[in-house]
Design a protein around this motif. Structure first.
Motif, PDB file in Angstrom:
ATOM      1  N   THR A  73      -3.536  -5.535  35.199  1.00  0.00           N
ATOM      2  CA  THR A  73      -2.317  -4.859  34.731  1.00  0.00           C
ATOM      3  C   THR A  73      -1.575  -4.256  35.913  1.00  0.00           C
ATOM      4  O   THR A  73      -2.184  -3.685  36.815  1.00  0.00           O
ATOM      5  CB  THR A  73      -2.658  -3.759  33.713  1.00  0.00           C
ATOM      6  OG1 THR A  73      -3.392  -4.348  32.626  1.00  0.00           O
ATOM      7  CG2 THR A  73      -1.387  -3.130  33.162  1.00  0.00           C
ATOM      8  N   LEU A  84       2.250  -6.790  32.603  1.00  0.00           N
ATOM      9  CA  LEU A  84       3.087  -5.657  33.000  1.00  0.00           C
ATOM     10  C   LEU A  84       2.705  -4.457  32.152  1.00  0.00           C
ATOM     11  O   LEU A  84       2.526  -4.595  30.934  1.00  0.00           O
ATOM     12  CB  LEU A  84       4.568  -5.976  32.761  1.00  0.00           C
ATOM     13  CG  LEU A  84       5.268  -6.918  33.739  1.00  0.00           C
ATOM     14  CD1 LEU A  84       6.655  -7.247  33.218  1.00  0.00           C
ATOM     15  CD2 LEU A  84       5.355  -6.313  35.125  1.00  0.00           C
ATOM     16  N   ASN A  85       2.593  -3.288  32.765  1.00  0.00           N
ATOM     17  CA  ASN A  85       2.381  -2.107  31.924  1.00  0.00           C
ATOM     18  C   ASN A  85       3.709  -1.738  31.249  1.00  0.00           C
ATOM     19  O   ASN A  85       4.757  -2.338  31.527  1.00  0.00           O
ATOM     20  CB  ASN A  85       1.796  -0.936  32.726  1.00  0.00           C
ATOM     21  CG  ASN A  85       2.782  -0.324  33.709  1.00  0.00           C
ATOM     22  OD1 ASN A  85       3.978  -0.573  33.675  1.00  0.00           O
ATOM     23  ND2 ASN A  85       2.266   0.499  34.610  1.00  0.00           N
ATOM     24  N   ASP A  86       3.696  -0.767  30.355  1.00  0.00           N
ATOM     25  CA  ASP A  86       4.878  -0.471  29.528  1.00  0.00           C
ATOM     26  C   ASP A  86       6.085  -0.100  30.375  1.00  0.00           C
ATOM     27  O   ASP A  86       7.210  -0.582  30.132  1.00  0.00           O
ATOM     28  CB  ASP A  86       4.560   0.657  28.545  1.00  0.00           C
ATOM     29  CG  ASP A  86       3.557   0.229  27.482  1.00  0.00           C
ATOM     30  OD1 ASP A  86       3.396  -0.998  27.304  1.00  0.00           O
ATOM     31  OD2 ASP A  86       2.939   1.106  26.850  1.00  0.00           O
ATOM     32  N   GLN A  93       7.434  -3.097  32.160  1.00  0.00           N
ATOM     33  CA  GLN A  93       8.104  -4.001  31.225  1.00  0.00           C
ATOM     34  C   GLN A  93       9.520  -3.520  30.936  1.00  0.00           C
ATOM     35  O   GLN A  93      10.472  -4.312  30.902  1.00  0.00           O
ATOM     36  CB  GLN A  93       7.303  -4.095  29.920  1.00  0.00           C
ATOM     37  CG  GLN A  93       7.851  -5.106  28.918  1.00  0.00           C
ATOM     38  CD  GLN A  93       7.716  -6.531  29.416  1.00  0.00           C
ATOM     39  OE1 GLN A  93       6.611  -7.009  29.639  1.00  0.00           O
ATOM     40  NE2 GLN A  93       8.834  -7.212  29.609  1.00  0.00           N
ATOM     41  N   ASP A 150      12.854  -5.573  31.880  1.00  0.00           N
ATOM     42  CA  ASP A 150      13.850  -5.912  30.857  1.00  0.00           C
ATOM     43  C   ASP A 150      15.233  -5.409  31.263  1.00  0.00           C
ATOM     44  O   ASP A 150      16.245  -6.102  31.078  1.00  0.00           O
ATOM     45  CB  ASP A 150      13.454  -5.306  29.509  1.00  0.00           C
ATOM     46  CG  ASP A 150      12.228  -5.971  28.912  1.00  0.00           C
ATOM     47  OD1 ASP A 150      11.877  -7.077  29.367  1.00  0.00           O
ATOM     48  OD2 ASP A 150      11.611  -5.386  27.999  1.00  0.00           O
ATOM     49  N   GLN A 191       7.459  -9.964  36.979  1.00  0.00           N
ATOM     50  CA  GLN A 191       8.506  -9.471  36.086  1.00  0.00           C
ATOM     51  C   GLN A 191       8.217  -9.804  34.634  1.00  0.00           C
ATOM     52  O   GLN A 191       8.949  -9.388  33.743  1.00  0.00           O
ATOM     53  CB  GLN A 191       9.867 -10.041  36.492  1.00  0.00           C
ATOM     54  CG  GLN A 191      10.355  -9.531  37.847  1.00  0.00           C
ATOM     55  CD  GLN A 191      11.739 -10.043  38.180  1.00  0.00           C
ATOM     56  OE1 GLN A 191      12.071 -11.192  37.912  1.00  0.00           O
ATOM     57  NE2 GLN A 191      12.555  -9.180  38.763  1.00  0.00           N
ATOM     58  N   ASP A 192       7.168 -10.553  34.403  1.00  0.00           N
ATOM     59  CA  ASP A 192       6.737 -10.852  33.046  1.00  0.00           C
ATOM     60  C   ASP A 192       5.268 -11.271  33.082  1.00  0.00           C
ATOM     61  O   ASP A 192       4.676 -11.424  34.156  1.00  0.00           O
ATOM     62  CB  ASP A 192       7.593 -11.961  32.405  1.00  0.00           C
ATOM     63  CG  ASP A 192       7.739 -13.179  33.309  1.00  0.00           C
ATOM     64  OD1 ASP A 192       6.817 -13.418  34.122  1.00  0.00           O
ATOM     65  OD2 ASP A 192       8.748 -13.870  33.214  1.00  0.00           O
ATOM     66  N   GLU A 193       4.683 -11.412  31.902  1.00  0.00           N
ATOM     67  CA  GLU A 193       3.270 -11.796  31.826  1.00  0.00           C
ATOM     68  C   GLU A 193       3.067 -13.180  32.419  1.00  0.00           C
ATOM     69  O   GLU A 193       3.885 -14.085  32.223  1.00  0.00           O
ATOM     70  CB  GLU A 193       2.811 -11.794  30.366  1.00  0.00           C
ATOM     71  CG  GLU A 193       1.373 -12.247  30.174  1.00  0.00           C
ATOM     72  CD  GLU A 193       0.989 -12.372  28.701  1.00  0.00           C
ATOM     73  OE1 GLU A 193       0.185 -13.252  28.367  1.00  0.00           O
ATOM     74  OE2 GLU A 193       1.525 -11.575  27.892  1.00  0.00           O
ATOM     75  N   GLY A 211       5.613  -3.112  38.683  1.00  0.00           N
ATOM     76  CA  GLY A 211       5.271  -4.522  38.500  1.00  0.00           C
ATOM     77  C   GLY A 211       4.338  -5.078  39.554  1.00  0.00           C
ATOM     78  O   GLY A 211       4.123  -6.296  39.618  1.00  0.00           O
TER      79      GLY A 211
END
Length: 265
Positions: free
Chosen positions: A53, A123-125, A128, A132, A99-101, A58
């Motif tokens: 994670t 990504l942690n919250d 993320q 976004d 930048q994404d899973e 990121g």
């Protein structure tokens, strides 16, 4: 005397057998050493988890053990997006920013030997949310740039429509091929076929609502425009367009590759 000769002969035979045995053992030992040295060390990877994670920015850190001085690669499908080399004790640390899973593959390479492990990068919250936001800003920037470019091209098309008359196009439209261009006119005919639309459009208004001077409009797609509609079209000059008339002859008119078609009425 004979007895002495027999003893000497026996001693020589035993001595020769001893030398042969030593040579054989020596050769076997050398062969064993060669066989051992020719074998490659098996590659391995030890990591604490198969799921990693990121921090709030990121950044993801992957640490583990492998063969001393082994090459470590992090791949997504066929793309390598990070790599490092383990130290002389086999320790390695690999850092990436995502930048994404990602579902990735961690590969260790030692000589001709390789091994791999499937891992997942999350990504942690907070990361993320940041990703976004950054993605949305980039999309808005791209949309604005595309809009500005379209406005610029449309203005250039209108400018060319003033400087390149229908008479000039009708003389030889190939001279102006691929130049941005704009027309406003009345649809004389509209035909759709295999995902494309072909229209004949009269582009010169005499002021009383009567339109003359026909151009061919080619559009890669469908449009709601039908016969007698007044439309405006932005695009690039196709060049000379030739079509077969109803009586079997050929007619050449200027053509326009349409990028956008707007129905005015």
């Amino acid at each position: 005397m004979k007895k002495g000769m027999v003893l000497l002969t026996g001693f020589l035979i035993i001595f020769c057998m001893f030398l042969t045995g030593c040579e054989t053992a020596s050769n076997d030992s050398k062969k064993s050493n060669i066989d051992t040295s020719s074998k490659s060390e098996s590659a391995f990877i030890n990591i604490s988890s198969e799921v990693f994670t990121s921090d709030d920015n990121g950044n993801v850190t992957i640490a583990g053990m492998t063969n001393p001085n082994a090459k470590i690669y992090l791949m997504e499908q066929t793309t390598t997006f990070a790599e490092t080399t383990a130290d002389d004790k086999g320790k390695f640390t690999l850092g990436v920013t995502i930048q994404d899973e990602k579902q990735a593959t961690l590969i260790a390479e030692k000589g001709k030997e390789t091994t791999e492990k499937a891992i997942i990068l999350f990504l942690n919250d907070s990361a993320q949310l940041n990703a976004d936001k950054e993605r949305k800003e980039q999309e808005e920037k791209s949309a604005n740039e595309a809009k500005e470019l379209k406005n610029k091209n449309n203005q250039e098309a209108k400018d060319n429509a003033k400087s390149i008359s229908y008479q000039m196009l009708n003389k030889n439209a190939d001279t102006y091929k691929d130049e941005p261009y704009y027309i406003k006119g009345k649809v004389v005919q509209a035909i759709e076929d295999s995902g494309t639309t072909l229209m004949r459009v009269n582009v010169t208004d005499d002021g009383s609502g009567y339109y003359d001077d026909t151009m061919a409009v080619l559009y890669d797609g469908f449009t709601d425009a039908v016969e007698d509609d007044i439309i405006e079209v932005y695009g690039t000059i196709y060049g000379n367009y030739t079509y077969e008339t109803t009586i079997g002859g050929e007619m050449r008119i200027p053509g326009l590759n349409a990028e956008s078609i707007n129905i005015i009425k």
